[in-house]
Design an enzyme around this catalytic site. Structure first.
Site, PDB file in Angstrom:
ATOM      1  N   LYS A 196       0.835  -1.196   0.000  1.00 18.21           N
ATOM      2  CA  LYS A 196       0.000   0.000   0.000  1.00 18.21           C
ATOM      3  C   LYS A 196       0.872   1.249   0.000  1.00 18.21           C
ATOM      4  O   LYS A 196       2.003   1.204   0.478  1.00 18.21           O
ATOM      5  CB  LYS A 196      -0.872   0.029   1.264  1.00 18.21           C
ATOM      6  CG  LYS A 196      -1.980  -0.996   1.307  1.00 18.21           C
ATOM      7  CD  LYS A 196      -2.741  -0.892   2.620  1.00 18.21           C
ATOM      8  CE  LYS A 196      -3.878  -1.903   2.680  1.00 18.21           C
ATOM      9  NZ  LYS A 196      -4.947  -1.687   1.704  1.00 18.21           N
ATOM     10  N   ARG A 253     -10.428 -11.511   1.943  1.00 16.80           N
ATOM     11  CA  ARG A 253     -11.285 -12.570   1.394  1.00 16.80           C
ATOM     12  C   ARG A 253     -10.586 -13.924   1.445  1.00 16.80           C
ATOM     13  O   ARG A 253     -11.225 -14.962   1.524  1.00 16.80           O
ATOM     14  CB  ARG A 253     -11.712 -12.193  -0.027  1.00 16.80           C
ATOM     15  CG  ARG A 253     -10.587 -12.020  -0.985  1.00 16.80           C
ATOM     16  CD  ARG A 253     -10.980 -11.221  -2.215  1.00 16.80           C
ATOM     17  NE  ARG A 253     -11.027  -9.780  -1.980  1.00 16.80           N
ATOM     18  CZ  ARG A 253     -11.370  -8.873  -2.893  1.00 16.80           C
ATOM     19  NH1 ARG A 253     -11.726  -9.261  -4.102  1.00 16.80           N
ATOM     20  NH2 ARG A 253     -11.378  -7.600  -2.610  1.00 16.80           N
TER      21      ARG A 253
END
Ligand code: BES
Ligand code: MN
Ligand code: ZN
Length: 503
Positions: A285, A359
């Protein structure tokens, strides 16, 4: 801070402070009018002079209150009388308790719970009053060397009950609100703790502590070896880049007697994303605000918070909490874009972006949930930045494969003033997860990021009623008031209580 519900008379009540509402256009609430009379019209004169307009959240502290049994009076603006709704009620309460907390008063009697709120009953008012009062005095000081506690903290708040008739319902509401506040405080503390303290092992220890305090609760923690045996390849792939060992936390709450048979005995399962720090991994990120990725375990924290509230309220329902937890860091051993992993369900996943890690850990937890033949599964996750763009900080995203379950969660959010908003989970979106090399990719492109993330999860719960709460926008606040919110503990607790048949 002690909270109680009692029937009192504002003109006779002895207290460090009496808190009464004032609406716009100089309309006094009943308690304010009674005090006004006892004080020879002093409040009316103040309002005429323009000292308080009654705008929502305004406050005016009168440092003495001759003619009454109190030392002070706090006037709280409530806006226009006919607009007094759930939001205004909250605003008034928070403003009142913040002002009290900063004053010298150690105790107070609050008459805001007397005020009629659109479509809400006495129990609701008490529930919300307890919760918002506690939220208003919450401080996170665990990591400060010098605590910035107020010199004279608030010790006790009494919420007035207008009539003896309502006392029982009020007390029940207060108990629920207090339990929810305890759950939210726990969720906030865990969220606010930094990633170097709140590790997967720390969460596991906290879960064990919760279970040790309640004979209806059981906690089991799976380590890497056990996860390997179960074939949790997706969770383990995310954990590969970290020196902190991953954990899989299982909490079981038994609210129904052991002999209970049939569908009723089957549990609700709550699954919480527990990434204790999300750097993005190899798909790292940007540095900007990356510290906030310590909050990426707020789904897990909300499950623990809900279990704490449930442990206090003892609803007649069986409940399971599953928390897959690890860090997502770059490393020589970390999983890489293009890697293909095999999940516990046997489905293969091409990891096109290592930052779509939530996920991956959730899909193995959802596969694990199978063994309970659950009545319903609800997962809670800070899953997508796209959800923050779509809904901002006011509503959690909600998607699911069973409309009745989704409707129950929406209603619970509305009732608890912790709202969610449904997004569609249409089959058409599934196409975006196509992979040339594996059963599916872990990302679905730029469009509809919250929906494609839920589409990914949906593939692991086809046989069960399931819903997903994306709390990326609601679990914490940024900027000056940076910190965990404790959401969606209120929604989840209400949902569990309603499934257990509580009113
Ligand atoms: N934990 C983040 C989601 C997130 C980001 C929550 C910012 C709140 C604020 C999640 O693991 C993530 O990184 N999601 C990616 C998915 C993308 C790579 C498909 C995202 O939202 O950018
Ligand atoms: Mn991520
Ligand atoms: Zn994440």
């Amino acid at each position: 801070m002690k909270l109680e519900a009692r029937v009192t008379d504002p003109t006779r009540q002895r207290s460090a402070c009496l808190v009464v509402g004032v609406f716009e256009k100089r309309r006094l609430s009943a308690a304010a009018a009674a005090l006004d009379q006892a004080m020879g019209g002093r409040l009316t004169r103040l309002l005429k002079r323009g000292d308080l307009e009654g705008k929502p959240g305004q406050t005016l502290l009168l440092p003495e209150a001759d003619g009454t049994g109190a030392e002070r009076i706090l006037l709280v603006g409530c806006g226009r009388e006919r607009d007094f709704n759930a939001r205004r009620f909250r605003q008034a309460l928070e403003a009142a308790v913040r002002t009290l907390d900063a004053s010298g008063a150690r105790d107070a009697v609050i008459y805001l719970t007397d005020l009629e709120v659109e479509d809400r009953d006495m129990a609701w008012r008490m529930r919300q009053a307890a919760r918002h009062a506690r939220a208003a005095v919450y401080r996170f000081t665990a990591m400060k060397s010098e605590a910035d506690e107020p010199a004279r903290p608030l010790k006790k708040l009494t919420f007035n009950v207008p009539s003896q008739r309502d006392l029982k319902r009020a007390a029940a509401g207060l108990a629920e609100g207090t339990a929810v506040a305890d759950g939210m405080d726990l969720a906030r503390d865990l969220g606010n703790l930094p990633g170097n303290v709140c590790t997967p092992s720390y969460l596991a220890a906290r879960a064990r502590k919760l279970a040790a305090a309640d004979s209806r609760l059981r906690c089991t923690v799976l380590g890497r070896k056990e996860m390997e045996k179960l074939g949790m390849g997706a969770l383990l792939a995310v954990a590969r880049g970290s020196r902190q060992p991953p954990k899989f936390i299982v909490l079981e709450y038994r609210g129904l007697p052991r002999g209970t048979q049939g569908a009723r005995a089957k549990p609700l399962v709550l699954v919480g994303k527990g990434i204790t720090f999300d750097s993005g991994g190899i798909s790292i990120k940007p540095a900007q605000a990356m510290d906030e990725m310590k909050f990426d375990m707020c789904g897990a924290a909300s499950v623990l918070g809900t279990f704490l509230a449930v442990s206090r309220l003892k609803p007649a329902v069986n409940l399971v909490g599953l928390i897959p937890t690890c860090e997502n860091l770059p490393d020589g051993a970390a999983n890489k874009p293009g890697d293909i992993i095999t999940s516990m369900a046997g489905k293969t996943i091409e990891v096109l972006n290592t930052d779509a890690e939530g996920r991956l850990i959730l899909c193995d937890a959802l596969a694990y949930a199978e063994r309970y033949q659950p009545r319903a599964i609800v997962d809670i996750a800070t899953l997508t930045g796209a959800c923050v763009i779509a809904l901002g900080k006011h509503a959690s995203g909600l998607l699911g494969n069973d409309q009745a379950l989704v409707d129950q969660l929406l209603a619970a959010g509305e009732a608890a003033d912790d709202r969610a908003w449904q997004l569609p989970l249409w089959e058409e979106y599934q196409e975006q997860l196509k992979s040339n090399f594996a059963d599916m990719a872990n990302i679905g492109g730029r469009e509809a990021g919250t929906i494609t993330a839920a589409c990914f999860l949906a593939r692991f719960v086809e046989k069960h009623k399931w819903a997903h709460l994306d709390i990326a926008g609601t679990a914490w606040e940024s900027g000056n008031s940076k910190g965990a919110t404790g959401r969606p503990v209120p929604l989840l607790t209400r949902f569990v209580l309603e499934r257990a048949g509580h009113k």
